[in-house]
Design a protein around this motif. Structure first.
Motif: not given
Length: 317
Positions: A1-6
């Motif tokens: 999971m990417g930083e923005e999505r997390s």
């Protein structure tokens, strides 16, 4: 999971927990709002202190004590958040959950007003429109209630003021909560001692689950704040601004669906005015954010040849 999505996941979890706070605080009755507030302060200090001890992060205290101005700012922030917590608990336990939700709906508009009056910021025309609709909503709701919606206004004003003070502070959320709760801990402890001596304390006298829930108020206070901090480090301010509406929407749902609070047509009209104002406010913020991003892209990727046309910034509105 990417930083923005997390980051969005952390933010959604934080605001969802805040949105269900009315259910939690309803479970703390028959304790009075002041007793609940005092326990919330005491157990917040205990929980966050334990967390900081595990992290071995106490250096900030020495720095804070060497700066009377910063410590004074944190003390003021503590007073403002105590007022906010007390009003919120009172509103929930006096069956005015809808009015508490209204308070957090209008907080962004109050922050805009503070920006104009205290920070001397200039509003764009759509921001003026949003503030005007918010003022109209307060008038409509005042007529409906037969009084000013003082719980909503007190929540918005206290949290907006808290935000302004915190803007000037540099402590991370865990350290900030520890200091704010620590400033309030002695008065809270003194009040609880007096309440117990007078025989009016509910803590430990209702049931084991009730006692555990009172203790858990500290965890319930700290966990969403830490999740929010994780989100703020990963998500843009526009994204956080949109996520913040999750909490009052859930509070509104609790008031209507779980606690069956009345929503007559005039009151619904007032809420609708607030929602339209927030849609205008959010859409304007998104548009301005896109313009800034486009300006940055044009600055980075714009022509560099001597014969090329210069890149001109879009005029502010």
């Amino acid at each position: 999971m990417g930083e923005e999505r997390s980051g969005y996941l952390y933010g959604l979890l934080a605001y969802t927990l805040w949105g269900f706070f009315p259910i939690y605080f309803k479970l703390l009755k028959p304790a009075t709002p002041l007793e609940i507030l005092a326990h919330r302060v005491i157990w917040s200090v205990a929980f966050v202190g334990l967390l900081l001890a595990v992290m071995r992060n106490w250096r900030f205290l020495a720095k804070l004590l060497r700066s009377p101005r910063q410590f004074g700012g944190m003390a003021l922030a503590a007073l403002l958040i105590a007022v906010n917590w007390a009003v919120y608990i009172y509103g929930v336990n006096s069956d005015r959950v809808l009015e508490t939700a209204l308070g957090y709906f209008i907080t962004p508009l109050v922050l805009v007003v503070f920006g104009v009056t205290l920070e001397r910021e200039r509003l764009r025309r759509w921001q003026w429109a949003a503030v005007g609709l918010g003022a109209a909503a307060v008038v409509v709701l005042t007529v409906d209630y037969g009084r000013l919606p003082y719980i909503a206004l007190a929540l918005a004003a206290s949290f907006g003021s808290y935000g302004l003070v915190k803007k000037r502070m540099s402590l991370p959320p865990a350290q900030g909560l520890f200091v704010e709760s620590g400033v309030l801990a002695l008065p809270a402890l003194a009040y609880l001692i007096w309440l117990t001596a007078a025989g009016h304390a509910e803590f430990g006298h209702v049931s084991v689950p009730h006692t555990l829930l009172m203790i858990g108020a500290g965890v319930a206070t700290a966990v969403p704040l830490l999740l929010f901090a994780a989100a703020a480090n990963r998500v843009s301010m526009v994204g956080i601004g949109i996520l913040q509406y999750v909490a009052p929407i859930l509070q509104l749902a609790c008031g209507l669906l779980l606690f069956h609070e009345p929503m007559p047509p005039a009151r619904l009209a007032g809420f609708c005015l607030v929602w339209v104002a927030l849609i205008i406010f959010t859409a304007d913020a998104i548009r301005q954010n896109r313009r800034k991003q486009n300006r940055r892209k044009r600055t980075v990727t714009g022509p560099t040849a001597a014969t090329a046309e210069p890149v001109t910034a879009l005029p502010p509105r």
